[in-house]
Design an enzyme around this catalytic site. Structure first.
Site, PDB file in Angstrom:
ATOM      1  N   SER A 123     -42.638  16.044  62.662  1.00 48.03           N
ATOM      2  CA  SER A 123     -43.457  17.244  62.492  1.00 48.03           C
ATOM      3  C   SER A 123     -42.580  18.449  62.179  1.00 48.03           C
ATOM      4  O   SER A 123     -41.353  18.395  62.292  1.00 48.03           O
ATOM      5  CB  SER A 123     -44.224  17.511  63.788  1.00 48.03           C
ATOM      6  OG  SER A 123     -43.315  17.943  64.779  1.00 48.03           O
ATOM      7  N   LYS A 124     -43.250  19.515  61.824  1.00 43.31           N
ATOM      8  CA  LYS A 124     -42.542  20.768  61.551  1.00 43.31           C
ATOM      9  C   LYS A 124     -41.783  21.193  62.807  1.00 43.31           C
ATOM     10  O   LYS A 124     -40.674  21.717  62.736  1.00 43.31           O
ATOM     11  CB  LYS A 124     -43.594  21.799  61.150  1.00 43.31           C
ATOM     12  CG  LYS A 124     -43.040  23.172  60.941  1.00 43.31           C
ATOM     13  CD  LYS A 124     -44.142  24.149  60.665  1.00 43.31           C
ATOM     14  CE  LYS A 124     -43.755  25.511  61.192  1.00 43.31           C
ATOM     15  NZ  LYS A 124     -44.846  26.458  61.190  1.00 43.31           N
ATOM     16  N   ARG A 125     -42.402  20.958  63.969  1.00 40.21           N
ATOM     17  CA  ARG A 125     -41.748  21.361  65.223  1.00 40.21           C
ATOM     18  C   ARG A 125     -40.432  20.623  65.460  1.00 40.21           C
ATOM     19  O   ARG A 125     -39.495  21.166  66.022  1.00 40.21           O
ATOM     20  CB  ARG A 125     -42.699  21.164  66.411  1.00 40.21           C
ATOM     21  CG  ARG A 125     -43.713  22.282  66.473  1.00 40.21           C
ATOM     22  CD  ARG A 125     -44.443  22.394  67.793  1.00 40.21           C
ATOM     23  NE  ARG A 125     -43.733  21.896  68.945  1.00 40.21           N
ATOM     24  CZ  ARG A 125     -44.274  21.069  69.837  1.00 40.21           C
ATOM     25  NH1 ARG A 125     -45.498  20.636  69.670  1.00 40.21           N
ATOM     26  NH2 ARG A 125     -43.587  20.687  70.895  1.00 40.21           N
ATOM     27  N   TYR A 180     -38.659  20.520  55.115  1.00 46.66           N
ATOM     28  CA  TYR A 180     -39.285  20.984  53.885  1.00 46.66           C
ATOM     29  C   TYR A 180     -38.256  20.859  52.755  1.00 46.66           C
ATOM     30  O   TYR A 180     -37.049  20.931  53.020  1.00 46.66           O
ATOM     31  CB  TYR A 180     -39.667  22.472  53.991  1.00 46.66           C
ATOM     32  CG  TYR A 180     -40.711  22.799  55.026  1.00 46.66           C
ATOM     33  CD1 TYR A 180     -41.727  21.902  55.346  1.00 46.66           C
ATOM     34  CD2 TYR A 180     -40.702  24.044  55.660  1.00 46.66           C
ATOM     35  CE1 TYR A 180     -42.692  22.230  56.277  1.00 46.66           C
ATOM     36  CE2 TYR A 180     -41.674  24.380  56.592  1.00 46.66           C
ATOM     37  CZ  TYR A 180     -42.664  23.469  56.898  1.00 46.66           C
ATOM     38  OH  TYR A 180     -43.614  23.800  57.805  1.00 46.66           O
TER      39      TYR A 180
END
Ligand code: GLU
Length: 512
Positions: free
Chosen positions: A266-268, A278
């Protein structure tokens, strides 16, 4: 899918924020397959949810694809025979098919408001049940299945908002062949009556996706496995619309897992572990926090592609390094791996190092100048041409080259005082001075001559490399690690070396 159909694949992101690295992998697999089959690679922007649309996200997606060299055949910018390629510009088309489904009895109008549904949902939750708008409840809700035609018309005329839902058949099995998952089936009793057209007249993902895949003659739908359950609804829509002979071949890609396994990346995880998730830097418009992408972290596009290609696909042998052409050549949908792929950032770094080592120096410099201008503001091109190759084997990421070679660009090195204290012996001061004077006068100032001068000095003075060389290196670079010392001296040139040797003779005794 008809066997003689041209391969046409699409990457269909929603512009709701930065493109996650999993999305980039989806784009890559679509691209590789299209190129391998001589087909078309299409970008379709799925922006029907106006509330989730984020300014700049579409531009970000295009820039990411461009950075990675995933060139498009059709898309919002390049156009093409099946455009427009932004769903928000195709609204009329979806409305037409929603109406068709209504007319044929495959869909119905529902007036239940968000508040109504939230309340029912809550009631269900209090009984530890999950609410689904389906065959078990549809007959007692506010929809055209229960209300008279007149009442429906009255409500519409009175301007009451409504949505259109698909009428999922009961007691049927809906299935499809997936290249990765093989036969996938769902019991229609498990499926809810998905909204296909929202109150604002915009289609939902499901309707727009199917209508567009059909109209854009998409042959293969290659996407993340989180869309598998939606596919059941999509297959039903194809059947309802009479397009069952045009159902694309589905290919659902495995999840990308956290570096330690255990769950989806995840982004976290990116924030927590300080790793890029990204492709490019992204600033969240709400929080204004910026996360750097693979590009800013110093990964080359080729290395990023190579890393992602092997995250869920195996060439069937133990080869690891593939340039784009080799990937296109080797890529097979049948070799996509079923199980989740662990996001091993160390592996990504290893790939990047391999790509740095094998880069053409001129191309690498041009790349660094384009994307990291601040790192090399000081050096002229011919100086950089000599310096950069000295570091590619010693680093994994581009900014590390600048960190490690900073003594070439700064007036003075950053001295590792602890090492100076450890290595500098006042009783050897004459030896250091003698060696430094000898080296300052070497002509021509070339690595072989410099090395020979040191060898000669050691013999003449009955000393050892271990006594003088660390001090020489500390004087030149400030630290004990780095590329070949004599090569470094040659690149720095006589006058800079001389200046540094003089300074070390003055400075080092003061550290003791
Ligand atoms: N718009 C969907 C997404 O954001 C597309 C999924 C698909 O490829 O069908 O990923």
């Amino acid at each position: 899918m008809a066997t003689d159909q041209r391969v046409r694949v699409r990457f269909a992101p929603s512009p709701t924020g930065a493109l996650h690295i999993g999305g980039v992998r989806t784009a890559l697999y679509n691209f590789l397959f299209a190129r391998k089959m001589g087909g078309d690679f299409i970008l379709r922007i799925e922006d029907t949810d106006q509330t989730r649309k984020i300014e700049g996200a579409e531009q970000y997606i295009r820039e990411s694809l461009e950075w990675l060299g995933l060139s498009l055949d059709e898309g919002p910018e390049q156009g093409g025979p099946y455009g427009p390629y932004r769903q928000s510009e195709r609204k009329d088309l979806y409305g037409k098919f929603a109406q068709l489904l209504l007319d044929e009895g495959y869909a119905y109008i529902a007036f239940d408001t968000e508040e109504d549904l939230a309340q029912i949902r809550q009631e269900y939750e209090s009984r530890k049940q999950t609410f689904k708008y389906d065959a078990t409840v549809r007959h007692r809700l506010q929809n055209s299945l229960n209300l008279s035609a007149q009442e429906v018309q009255n409500r519409i005329d009175a301007g009451m908002p409504f949505v259109i839902r698909m009428l999922v058949p009961e007691d049927e099995e809906v299935g499809f062949e997936d290249v990765v998952r093989e036969r996938v089936t769902f019991d229609t009793n498990e499926l809810d009556d998905k909204v296909i057209l929202k109150a604002d007249g915009m289609p939902t993902y499901h309707l727009a996706n199917v209508v567009d895949d059909y109209h854009m003659k998409i042959s293969h739908v290659i996407r993340g496995e989180e869309w598998i359950s939606s596919t059941a609804h999509h297959v039903l829509l194809y059947q309802m619309l009479g397009w069952e002979d045009h159902i694309p071949q589905f290919v659902h890609l495995p999840l990308i897992l956290k570096p330690g396994g255990g769950g989806k990346l995840s982004k976290r995880d990116g924030v927590k572990m300080n790793i890029p998730v990204y492709p490019l830097q992204w600033t969240d418009p709400e929080t204004q926090t910026t996360l750097e992408g693979f590009r800013e972290a110093g990964y080359l596009p080729g290395a990023t592609i190579n890393f992602l290609a092997l995250l869920g696909w195996s060439p069937g042998d133990d080869r690891e390094i593939f340039n784009m052409e080799e990937l296109i050549d080797a890529f097979q949908l049948s070799q996509i791996i079923k199980s989740g792929a662990r996001f091993d950032i160390d592996k990504a770094q290893w790939f990047n190092q391999q790509y740095l080592i094998h880069s053409d120096t001129n191309e690498l410099i041009a790349y660094i100048q384009e994307y990291f201008p601040e790192l090399y503001g000081l050096g002229d091109r011919s100086y950089m041409e000599k310096i950069i190759p000295l570091y590619t084997e010693r680093v994994h990421l581009i900014p590390e080259i600048a960190d490690q070679s900073s003594y070439f660009f700064n007036e003075w090195p950053d001295y590792d005082v602890n090492q100076v204290k450890k290595r500098y012996k006042p009783e050897n001061e004459d030896l250091y001075r003698g060696l430094f004077e000898k080296l300052s006068g070497v002509v021509p100032f070339h690595q072989t001559a410099l090395k020979a001068a040191v060898e000669e000095f050691i013999q003449d003075n009955q000393t050892k490399y271990g006594v003088v060389l660390p001090i020489l290196r500390l004087a030149i670079a400030g630290v004990l690690h780095g590329p070949d010392l004599f090569v470094m001296m040659e690149v720095m040139g006589q006058s800079l070396v001389h200046k540094r040797l003089e300074r070390a003779l003055e400075l080092f005794p003061t550290y003791i």
